[in-house]
Design a protein around this motif. Structure first.
Motif, PDB file in Angstrom:
ATOM      1  N   ARG A  51      -2.551   4.708   6.829  1.00  0.00           N
ATOM      2  CA  ARG A  51      -2.082   6.053   7.156  1.00  0.00           C
ATOM      3  C   ARG A  51      -3.254   6.944   7.547  1.00  0.00           C
ATOM      4  O   ARG A  51      -4.350   6.834   6.981  1.00  0.00           O
ATOM      5  CB  ARG A  51      -1.344   6.667   5.970  1.00  0.00           C
ATOM      6  CG  ARG A  51      -0.076   5.915   5.614  1.00  0.00           C
ATOM      7  CD  ARG A  51       0.766   6.674   4.630  1.00  0.00           C
ATOM      8  NE  ARG A  51       2.012   5.983   4.323  1.00  0.00           N
ATOM      9  CZ  ARG A  51       2.975   6.474   3.553  1.00  0.00           C
ATOM     10  NH1 ARG A  51       2.819   7.678   3.004  1.00  0.00           N
ATOM     11  NH2 ARG A  51       4.071   5.770   3.329  1.00  0.00           N
ATOM     12  N   ARG A  63      -1.727   0.382   0.218  1.00  0.00           N
ATOM     13  CA  ARG A  63      -1.908   1.460   1.192  1.00  0.00           C
ATOM     14  C   ARG A  63      -3.399   1.831   1.312  1.00  0.00           C
ATOM     15  O   ARG A  63      -4.116   1.866   0.311  1.00  0.00           O
ATOM     16  CB  ARG A  63      -1.111   2.684   0.780  1.00  0.00           C
ATOM     17  CG  ARG A  63      -1.285   3.893   1.703  1.00  0.00           C
ATOM     18  CD  ARG A  63      -0.558   5.097   1.170  1.00  0.00           C
ATOM     19  NE  ARG A  63       0.872   4.828   1.033  1.00  0.00           N
ATOM     20  CZ  ARG A  63       1.732   5.634   0.414  1.00  0.00           C
ATOM     21  NH1 ARG A  63       1.285   6.753  -0.147  1.00  0.00           N
ATOM     22  NH2 ARG A  63       3.011   5.327   0.335  1.00  0.00           N
ATOM     23  N   THR A 111      -5.648   5.012   3.173  1.00  0.00           N
ATOM     24  CA  THR A 111      -5.569   6.301   3.867  1.00  0.00           C
ATOM     25  C   THR A 111      -6.941   6.625   4.434  1.00  0.00           C
ATOM     26  O   THR A 111      -7.950   6.606   3.720  1.00  0.00           O
ATOM     27  CB  THR A 111      -5.134   7.417   2.905  1.00  0.00           C
ATOM     28  OG1 THR A 111      -3.878   7.071   2.316  1.00  0.00           O
ATOM     29  CG2 THR A 111      -4.998   8.737   3.643  1.00  0.00           C
TER      30      THR A 111
END
Length: 488
Positions: free
Chosen positions: A362, A399, A401
């Protein structure tokens, strides 16, 4: 002759200076107190005696005159007794005043004159014998006492001496007060001077000790952060000077060893790269069946050999790059870089590795951020090193970022990569950006030589930025660097 004046000697000298000022102040106070005591003693021994004697002599003279007149009028012998008692008291007080000279006190000649004149008249014993009844004529009493004009003159003289003595007492009291105030003033001055000298001494000693210690700590921090420290200035011949000299020798030796190591790595990498290239081309030619057909087993082992050759080639590239990338030595091509474009390009470069582990990548890039100025290729390499580590340490289906945010200082931008990996031990975080350093857990789990973060640090510091890390074991890590934005 080179005198060595160590820290102990400095402390001893300053201690002796303070002691000298202290005892000098005590000596001045002692002298002033002695003067005050001497003046006070003079007031008590002389002036108060004169004040008391003059008062009593005037009273006794008046009493004698009064009793004489009463006797002449009333013819009572009681008044003659009172007269005699008053005369004895006069003689005693006059003698007491004269005896002050025996104790070294100066008195006026008036007292000697009065004493000499008094000796020409009957004393108290003679008057007492007369008053006992040997002389029957009361009128003859006048011949046994001093004429009234003489008595009046004595009273006048005694009164003048009394006034002079009161003035002398007042002057002496003022002098005692002045000496007392002077003593207090000198004491305060001495206390202030000794305090000031002590404070200045403490400041000087603290500065002479803290300054070399601070320089030494800065030098140690530079060495611990994998940078070569500048030589320290040897400012004294004491223990700190010896410490600075020893540190310079150590730093110089480390500098030479670092240079030798860099030269050796560069030479070794260069020497290995040529035969390694030949080996890789030979393996590729065999796999492409240029030398003839190969079976599946041969294909398998040739694939393993090709992968290992690629791994060694990448390692050599990192080693050569680390030996070249020193802060201040990079050949940079500076240009304005848009943060949003920069993050997008870095994310696209790592996209295949992210998809291979099914990681959710992300981006967090606010709009309307100011651009930065730097070498695009080198800054991308720094960010890709962060991203590669994040992918390597992240589990599948987690995830990562990557983004940028405005720093508290409006002219700075902070770029960061956040993962949900295993985290880093707190004792390892201070050394992560050192060359060749790898944490204990990473040495046990993953391969590598610990050059990626060192390369990031060299690139960012060459752009006048700083690197940072924030991590908790079991909660992931955030690596970042802060760069100045382009001036408007």
């Amino acid at each position: 002759m080179n005198l060595r004046f160590g820290i102990t000697g400095k402390l001893l000298v300053w201690f002796l200076v303070i002691i000298a000022i202290f005892y000098g102040t005590i000596l001045v106070l002692y002298i002033n107190v002695q003067q005050v005591v001497r003046l006070s003693g003079s007031i008590v021994a002389k002036n108060y005696a004169l004040a008391s004697g003059t008062k009593k002599m005037m009273e006794t003279l008046l009493s004698m005159e009064e009793n004489k007149q009463k006797y002449l009028l009333l013819k009572k012998n009681d008044y003659l007794v009172f007269f005699n008692e008053a005369q004895r008291a006069f003689e005693e007080n006059l003698a007491q005043v004269i005896r002050l000279t025996d104790f070294g006190h100066d008195i006026s000649d008036v007292w000697r004159d009065i004493s000499h004149d008094y000796d020409t008249y009957p004393n108290a014993a003679e008057v007492y014998v007369y008053l006992s009844g040997k002389v029957k004529d009361p009128e003859a009493v006048n011949t046994f006492w001093i004429p009234e004009p003489i008595v009046n003159s004595w009273i006048s003289k005694i009164s003048d001496e009394r006034l002079k003595n009161e003035l002398e007492i007042e002057q002496a009291t003022r002098e005692v007060n002045r000496k007392g105030r002077l003593s207090a003033k000198n004491g305060l001055i001495g206390l202030a001077v000794s305090s000031l000298v002590g404070f200045l001494g403490i400041c000087y000693l603290a500065y002479s000790m803290i300054r070399p210690l601070r320089e030494l700590m800065d030098g140690i921090r530079e060495i611990s952060s994998d940078r070569l420290s500048k030589p320290l200035k040897v400012r004294s011949q004491d223990e700190f000077g010896e410490l600075a000299h020893a540190f310079n020798e150590m730093s110089n030796r480390l500098r030479k060893e670092e240079r030798m190591r860099s030269d050796f790595i560069s030479m070794l990498s260069h020497e290995i790269r040529t035969p390694l290239t030949s080996i890789r081309e030979s393996v590729n030619m065999i796999r492409e069946e240029v030398m003839g057909p190969i079976n599946s087993r041969q294909e398998k082992f040739l694939g393993i050999a090709g992968a290992e050759i690629s791994r060694i080639s990448d390692l050599l590239s990192h080693l050569m790059q680390a030996s070249r990338l020193e802060p201040g030595l990079l050949n940079m091509q500076l240009e304005p870089i848009d943060p949003h474009t920069f993050i997008s390009e870095c994310a696209n470069s790592i996209k295949l590795a992210v998809e291979a582990k099914s990681i959710d990548l992300r981006l967090q890039v606010p709009s309307q951020l100011p651009p930065i100025v730097g070498d695009r290729q080198q800054l991308q390499q720094a960010m890709l090193n962060y991203l590669s580590n994040a992918v390597k340490f992240s589990e599948p289906d987690t995830r990562i970022t990557v983004g940028v945010r405005q720093h508290r200082s409006q002219n700075m931008l902070s770029f960061f990569v956040k993962d949900n990996g295993p985290g880093i031990l707190e004792e390892d975080q201070a050394f992560l950006f050192n060359k060749y350093y790898r944490g204990q857990r990473e040495r046990e789990r993953l391969e590598g030589v610990g050059l990626g973060l060192s390369i990031v640090k060299n690139i960012i510091e060459s752009h006048h930025g700083t690197v940072w890390v924030s991590s908790q074991v079991g909660k992931g890590s955030t690596f970042g660097f802060t760069l100045p934005s382009a001036p408007e």
